[in-house]
Scaffold this motif. Structure first.
Motif, mmCIF file in Angstrom:
data_model
loop_
_atom_site.group_PDB
_atom_site.id
_atom_site.type_symbol
_atom_site.label_atom_id
_atom_site.label_comp_id
_atom_site.label_asym_id
_atom_site.label_seq_id
_atom_site.Cartn_x
_atom_site.Cartn_y
_atom_site.Cartn_z
ATOM 1 N N ILE A 40 0.848 -1.191 0.000
ATOM 2 C CA ILE A 40 0.000 0.000 0.000
ATOM 3 C C ILE A 40 0.885 1.243 0.000
ATOM 4 C CG2 ILE A 40 -1.660 1.341 1.374
ATOM 5 C CD1 ILE A 40 -2.884 -1.118 0.103
ATOM 6 N N LYS A 41 0.508 2.254 -0.791
ATOM 7 C CA LYS A 41 1.277 3.503 -0.781
ATOM 8 C C LYS A 41 0.968 4.295 0.492
ATOM 9 C CE LYS A 41 1.647 6.469 -4.349
ATOM 10 N NZ LYS A 41 1.328 7.624 -5.233
ATOM 11 N N PRO A 42 1.993 4.588 1.309
ATOM 12 C CA PRO A 42 1.769 5.390 2.512
ATOM 13 C C PRO A 42 1.871 6.881 2.194
ATOM 14 C CG PRO A 42 4.024 4.554 2.492
ATOM 15 C CD PRO A 42 3.383 4.099 1.200
ATOM 16 N N ILE A 43 0.865 7.635 2.580
ATOM 17 C CA ILE A 43 0.877 9.088 2.399
ATOM 18 C C ILE A 43 1.066 9.711 3.778
ATOM 19 C CG2 ILE A 43 -0.439 11.093 1.622
ATOM 20 C CD1 ILE A 43 -1.971 9.098 -0.235
ATOM 21 N N ILE A 44 2.179 10.424 3.942
ATOM 22 C CA ILE A 44 2.515 11.002 5.243
ATOM 23 C C ILE A 44 1.863 12.371 5.368
ATOM 24 C CG2 ILE A 44 4.369 11.646 6.828
ATOM 25 C CD1 ILE A 44 4.401 8.695 6.087
ATOM 26 N N GLY A 45 1.073 12.530 6.413
ATOM 27 C CA GLY A 45 0.400 13.808 6.619
ATOM 28 C C GLY A 45 0.232 14.121 8.083
ATOM 29 N N CYS A 46 -0.505 15.194 8.355
ATOM 30 C CA CYS A 46 -0.771 15.613 9.725
ATOM 31 C C CYS A 46 -1.988 16.536 9.723
ATOM 32 C CB CYS A 46 0.438 16.350 10.306
ATOM 33 S SG CYS A 46 0.246 16.842 12.031
ATOM 34 N N GLU A 47 -2.817 16.419 10.752
ATOM 35 C CA GLU A 47 -3.876 17.401 10.959
ATOM 36 C C GLU A 47 -3.357 18.411 11.968
ATOM 37 O OE1 GLU A 47 -8.667 17.733 11.279
ATOM 38 O OE2 GLU A 47 -7.771 15.982 12.238
ATOM 39 N N VAL A 48 -2.945 19.558 11.453
ATOM 40 C CA VAL A 48 -2.302 20.565 12.313
ATOM 41 C C VAL A 48 -3.344 21.502 12.908
ATOM 42 C CG1 VAL A 48 -0.116 20.483 11.052
ATOM 43 C CG2 VAL A 48 -1.873 22.126 10.336
ATOM 44 N N TYR A 49 -2.910 22.220 13.952
ATOM 45 C CA TYR A 49 -3.745 23.231 14.595
ATOM 46 C C TYR A 49 -3.247 24.608 14.150
ATOM 47 C CZ TYR A 49 -5.014 19.389 17.784
ATOM 48 O OH TYR A 49 -5.440 18.198 18.326
ATOM 49 N N VAL A 50 -4.106 25.352 13.451
ATOM 50 C CA VAL A 50 -3.740 26.680 12.947
ATOM 51 C C VAL A 50 -4.359 27.747 13.860
ATOM 52 C CG1 VAL A 50 -3.805 28.256 10.979
ATOM 53 C CG2 VAL A 50 -3.714 25.783 10.593
ATOM 54 N N CYS A 51 -3.510 28.655 14.349
ATOM 55 C CA CYS A 51 -4.002 29.754 15.202
ATOM 56 C C CYS A 51 -3.678 31.087 14.520
ATOM 57 C CB CYS A 51 -3.371 29.677 16.592
ATOM 58 S SG CYS A 51 -1.585 29.928 16.603
ATOM 59 N N ASN A 52 -4.113 32.157 15.132
ATOM 60 C CA ASN A 52 -3.874 33.486 14.564
ATOM 61 C C ASN A 52 -2.427 33.936 14.758
ATOM 62 O OD1 ASN A 52 -6.620 33.842 13.754
ATOM 63 N ND2 ASN A 52 -7.139 34.241 15.892
ATOM 64 N N ASP A 53 -1.836 33.578 15.903
ATOM 65 C CA ASP A 53 -0.464 33.979 16.218
ATOM 66 C C ASP A 53 0.125 32.921 17.148
ATOM 67 O OD1 ASP A 53 1.909 35.078 17.064
ATOM 68 O OD2 ASP A 53 1.033 36.900 17.931
ATOM 69 N N ARG A 54 1.094 32.160 16.637
ATOM 70 C CA ARG A 54 1.628 31.038 17.407
ATOM 71 C C ARG A 54 2.370 31.473 18.671
ATOM 72 N NH1 ARG A 54 5.154 32.049 13.282
ATOM 73 N NH2 ARG A 54 7.391 31.637 13.491
ATOM 74 N N PHE A 55 2.741 32.747 18.763
ATOM 75 C CA PHE A 55 3.449 33.232 19.950
ATOM 76 C C PHE A 55 2.490 33.762 21.022
ATOM 77 C CE2 PHE A 55 6.473 33.791 16.391
ATOM 78 C CZ PHE A 55 7.460 32.926 16.832
#
Length: 269
Positions: A61-76
């Motif tokens: 099976i072809k493995p597709i590497i991904g991630c469900e990231v958390y997007v915020c307005n300002d990471r700091f």
């Protein structure tokens, strides 16, 4: 003959206390169902990438590497807990390295309850990545439900600009949740007006429908709640399992292109 559908939104046991798909069982199931590819998109991390890659290769099976990231307005910013889900898939080796950079940045500089990144990080590391607009917790679905249609279009075009034409897709889902069906109708119109393609996914958190109860117990462990607690985190249906291509095609009757796009994306990776 392999079926023309690929799961591109899937949580393994490395979505800690949330995902319930064991990798070795997952890839065997994908193979048995006649699919040739599958993605791993755990919450905020790539902990399972190597195990997943090896297990998938082992069964062809072809493995597709991904991630469900958390997007915020300002990471700091350490006061604002607003964050949105976004699916990122590595199209090639450059994308894989960029995905590692993005995920690492979420932990090193963006961590506030969750590993978060912002659009500056996405712009700096977008090459080689295919992005999907995610579930109801994504910024575009939330905007579609809460704001104007014009705001939704503007946001979709912003994400397309970040990742490049043809590298950003509007994700539609159907777990028997009315809001998802409403979002699908809105995003279909966005597609017609902007040309940004649709892609159909199932938010896979467990392998089989009958695993829903065990997954519910897992959520109780995560949140420190009891099954009988009424006001606890709970999935709204038992539809969050790894569906067959036939089930997905039936579920998204009328959205044939969105089904086809899953395989087109998988073939690109």
């Amino acid at each position: 003959m392999k079926k023309s559908f690929a799961h591109l939104h899937l949580h393994t046991q490395y979505s800690l206390l949330d995902g319930f798909c064991r990798i070795d069982e997952l890839v065997e199931m994908i193979s048995d169902m006649g699919m040739n590819s599958v993605a791993i998109t755990d919450h905020g991390n790539m902990f399972g990438a190597i195990q997943f890659y090896k297990a998938a290769k082992k069964v062809g099976i072809k493995p597709i590497i991904g991630c469900e990231v958390y997007v915020c307005n300002d990471r700091f910013n350490r006061t604002d807990r607003t964050r949105y889900h976004l699916i990122l898939l590595a199209e090639n080796e450059t994308g894989y390295h960029n995905l590692m950079q993005i995920v690492s940045e979420g932990y090193v500089n963006g961590f506030y309850y969750k590993p978060r990144i912002d659009k500056e990080v996405l712009r700096n590391h977008s090459e080689g990545i295919i992005a999907l607009s995610a579930c109801l917790a994504g910024e575009i679905p939330r905007t579609a439900l809460q704001n104007s249609y014009e705001d939704t279009v503007k946001l979709a075009l912003e994400y397309e600009e970040i990742f490049g034409k043809g590298n950003f897709f509007l994700e539609i889902q159907d777990h028997e949740i009315p809001e998802e069906r409403r979002v699908a109708r809105i995003l279909s119109k966005v597609h017609e007006d902007t040309g940004i393609e649709l892609v159909a996914t199932n938010d896979c958190h467990y392998l089989r429908r009958e695993d829903a109860d065990a997954h519910d117990i897992l959520l109780c462990i995560q949140t420190g709640k009891l099954l009988e607690d009424e006001n606890r985190m709970k999935f709204p249906s038992d539809e969050f399992y790894v569906k067959s291509p036939e089930e997905m095609q039936e579920l998204f009757d009328g959205y044939e292109r969105a089904i086809e796009n899953t395989q087109i994306i998988a073939d690109r990776c």
